[in-house]
Design an enzyme around this catalytic site. Structure first.
Site, PDB file in Angstrom:
ATOM      1  N   THR A  82      -5.379  -2.291   6.094  1.00  0.00           N
ATOM      2  CA  THR A  82      -6.205  -1.818   7.455  1.00  0.00           C
ATOM      3  C   THR A  82      -6.611  -0.423   7.167  1.00  0.00           C
ATOM      4  O   THR A  82      -7.273  -0.119   7.809  1.00  0.00           O
ATOM      5  CB  THR A  82      -5.325  -1.986   8.931  1.00  0.00           C
ATOM      6  OG1 THR A  82      -4.138  -1.069   8.582  1.00  0.00           O
ATOM      7  CG2 THR A  82      -4.660  -3.228   9.000  1.00  0.00           C
ATOM      8  N   THR A 127      -6.724   2.726  -6.389  1.00  0.00           N
ATOM      9  CA  THR A 127      -6.318   2.054  -5.064  1.00  0.00           C
ATOM     10  C   THR A 127      -5.688   2.983  -4.217  1.00  0.00           C
ATOM     11  O   THR A 127      -6.657   3.983  -3.718  1.00  0.00           O
ATOM     12  CB  THR A 127      -5.398   0.869  -5.391  1.00  0.00           C
ATOM     13  OG1 THR A 127      -4.273   1.185  -6.292  1.00  0.00           O
ATOM     14  CG2 THR A 127      -6.252  -0.142  -6.048  1.00  0.00           C
ATOM     15  N   THR A 167       2.295  -1.499 -10.570  1.00  0.00           N
ATOM     16  CA  THR A 167       1.173  -2.033 -10.129  1.00  0.00           C
ATOM     17  C   THR A 167       0.068  -1.172 -10.877  1.00  0.00           C
ATOM     18  O   THR A 167      -0.598  -0.205 -10.291  1.00  0.00           O
ATOM     19  CB  THR A 167       0.985  -1.960  -8.766  1.00  0.00           C
ATOM     20  OG1 THR A 167      -0.389  -2.619  -8.433  1.00  0.00           O
ATOM     21  CG2 THR A 167       1.001  -0.828  -7.887  1.00  0.00           C
ATOM     22  N   LYS A 177      -4.246   3.886 -13.595  1.00  0.00           N
ATOM     23  CA  LYS A 177      -4.072   4.004 -12.091  1.00  0.00           C
ATOM     24  C   LYS A 177      -2.738   3.586 -11.911  1.00  0.00           C
ATOM     25  O   LYS A 177      -2.257   2.428 -12.573  1.00  0.00           O
ATOM     26  CB  LYS A 177      -5.259   2.912 -11.642  1.00  0.00           C
ATOM     27  CG  LYS A 177      -5.477   1.833 -11.795  1.00  0.00           C
ATOM     28  CD  LYS A 177      -4.310   0.451 -11.099  1.00  0.00           C
ATOM     29  CE  LYS A 177      -4.528   0.941  -9.315  1.00  0.00           C
ATOM     30  NZ  LYS A 177      -3.336   0.115  -8.891  1.00  0.00           N
ATOM     31  N   GLU A 213       3.110   6.793  -4.124  1.00  0.00           N
ATOM     32  CA  GLU A 213       2.623   6.641  -2.609  1.00  0.00           C
ATOM     33  C   GLU A 213       3.623   7.732  -1.702  1.00  0.00           C
ATOM     34  O   GLU A 213       4.788   7.560  -1.724  1.00  0.00           O
ATOM     35  CB  GLU A 213       2.491   5.484  -2.161  1.00  0.00           C
ATOM     36  CG  GLU A 213       1.376   4.615  -2.639  1.00  0.00           C
ATOM     37  CD  GLU A 213       1.573   3.054  -2.485  1.00  0.00           C
ATOM     38  OE1 GLU A 213       0.463   2.481  -2.438  1.00  0.00           O
ATOM     39  OE2 GLU A 213       2.542   2.694  -1.827  1.00  0.00           O
ATOM     40  N   ASN A 250       2.169   2.071   3.178  1.00  0.00           N
ATOM     41  CA  ASN A 250       2.250   0.666   2.901  1.00  0.00           C
ATOM     42  C   ASN A 250       2.139  -0.227   4.473  1.00  0.00           C
ATOM     43  O   ASN A 250       2.260  -1.456   4.378  1.00  0.00           O
ATOM     44  CB  ASN A 250       3.514   0.592   2.131  1.00  0.00           C
ATOM     45  CG  ASN A 250       3.244   0.671   0.630  1.00  0.00           C
ATOM     46  OD1 ASN A 250       2.599   0.139  -0.275  1.00  0.00           O
ATOM     47  ND2 ASN A 250       3.821   2.002   0.303  1.00  0.00           N
TER      48      ASN A 250
END
Length: 406
Positions: A406, A156, A193, A182, A279, A401
């Site tokens: 979008t 992702t 996640t 992942k 991230e 995040n």
């Protein structure tokens, strides 16, 4: 090319999830994303003994429910399918039926019983799966048998694939254990996640495989954090297809510990890859607590430090603000002797036996600029220790995040 590590196993360089005998994997662009690969599968030539562990979030996504139900029937799997971009989570009865249909269509495609098919999804929560796209993807299973494509299809917000494989000698036979995962954001014990898949050509008794997975997960995947959020779709699955025909491994087998050491190495390395690829992260952070009364307490304290936003931002800013470490330990919920506390950033000791030392701050900064930052906490309450992994917290985490959908 193989690289000798430490006994009892070898790392296989540039290896993928299909490295063990009898496994294949692949991935395609189905159309769930604009251009990236988004649908993948793992397949075993024969039914494999299987085990799973799942998120502790009370909102368990439909694919997790389907997979758990399948494993309860025979403790075997032959195929795993994974889609990214859509989590099929909090989608009600329709989402559940969609996951059932994914399982059934896959079983028909490859010619196995539906109970041998696991389903996994990752992505945005609360959106219905576009089943026309999913059906088209399932019809194309085996179109692109490429394990690297599988490892890309499950991503992702990850910036890179995560995979590893090792070899270990069991009963005079070369057993291979491989893993792919992942995970980048919404990472917090327990699990993340994250999706992690482990394959091996060893023959393993089902109950021992499940117990081994719980042990391995508790000491690896359950000790990573990025941002303190626990996902609805976390899952770790292991498939052992027995195609090397070793004597069946169980907890009484004389080489069980050898097997577990190799397996835990695979899980630990995958967990560290996930933490490092958090991230927006720029550093892997490793926190080790020694001298605790129990391993569980050591792990709880290590995770409290690695989960602290103040600790994480200080590490990003390369600021040796040791007070944030002390604060996180005090808030961990674990009682300990404050007068025996020791703290070090890398090789630079900050506190010894509860006393602040005259440390050299530039030496701390030298440790904090490294790609891997190590924090050491010493106690004198017992003999147990544990390590947890995470990453720094950066401006880019917020950017990623803030615009996730979008």
């Amino acid at each position: 090319m193989e690289q000798t590590l430490l006994k009892p196993f070898k790392i296989i360089e540039n290896a993928h999830i299909d490295q063990p005998k009898g496994f294949t994997a692949g991935g395609i662009h189905a159309g769930l994303r604009k251009s990236k690969l988004d649908f993948g599968w793992i397949y075993s030539e024969v039914p494999a003994t299987a085990a799973g562990v799942y998120t502790q979030n009370t909102f368990q996504a439909a694919p997790l429910q389907i997979t758990q139900e399948a494993l309860k029937q025979t403790a075997q799997l032959q195929t795993i399918i994974v889609n990214s971009a859509n989590a099929n989570s909090y989608t009600g009865e329709q989402g559940y039926q969609d996951a059932v249909q994914m399982q059934q269509l896959t079983a028909e495609k490859i010619g196995v019983d539906p109970s041998l098919v696991a389903v996994a999804s990752t992505g945005v929560i609360g959106e219905m799966l576009p089943m026309d796209v999913i059906k088209g993807a399932i019809a194309r299973i085996n179109e692109n048998k490429d394990a690297d494509a599988f490892e890309h299809a499950i991503l992702t917000t990850d910036t890179k694939t995560k995979h590893i494989a090792v070899e270990v000698e069991i009963d005079g036979k070369t057993i291979t254990i491989a893993g792919a995962a992942k995970g980048s954001g919404m990472i917090h014990p327990n699990m993340a996640t994250m999706l992690s898949f482990i394959t091996t050509d060893a023959k393993v008794e089902a109950e021992s495989l499940q117990q081994g997975l719980k042990q391995s997960t508790n000491q690896t995947f359950n000790r990573i954090t990025v941002d303190g959020d626990c996902s609805t779709n976390d899952m770790v699955l292991i498939l052992a297809n027995g195609m090397q025909n070793n004597n069946t491994l169980d907890q009484n087998h004389p080489e069980w510990n050898r097997f577990m050491e190799a397996w835990q190495f695979v899980s630990r390395e995958l967990a560290k890859m996930i933490a490092k690829d958090g991230e927006g992260a720029t550093k892997l952070v490793e926190v080790t607590v020694e001298g605790a009364e129990t391993e569980e307490q050591a792990a709880q304290m290590a995770k409290a430090v690695i989960a602290s936003s103040l600790v994480k931002t200080a590490i990003y800013g390369e600021d040796a603000n040791w007070g944030r470490i002390v604060s996180a330990l005090g808030a961990s919920g674990v009682p300990f002797d404050k007068n025996s506390l020791s703290i070090a950033i890398g090789s630079e000791r900050i506190i010894e036996d509860g006393q602040l030392l005259s440390f050299h701050e530039p030496n701390c900064v030298e440790e904090l600029v490294k790609d891997t930052v190590q924090l050491f906490i010493g106690l004198k309450d017992g003999s147990e220790k544990a390590t947890a992994w995470g990453c720094d917290l950066t401006y880019d985490y917020v950017k990623i995040n803030a615009s996730y959908r979008t």
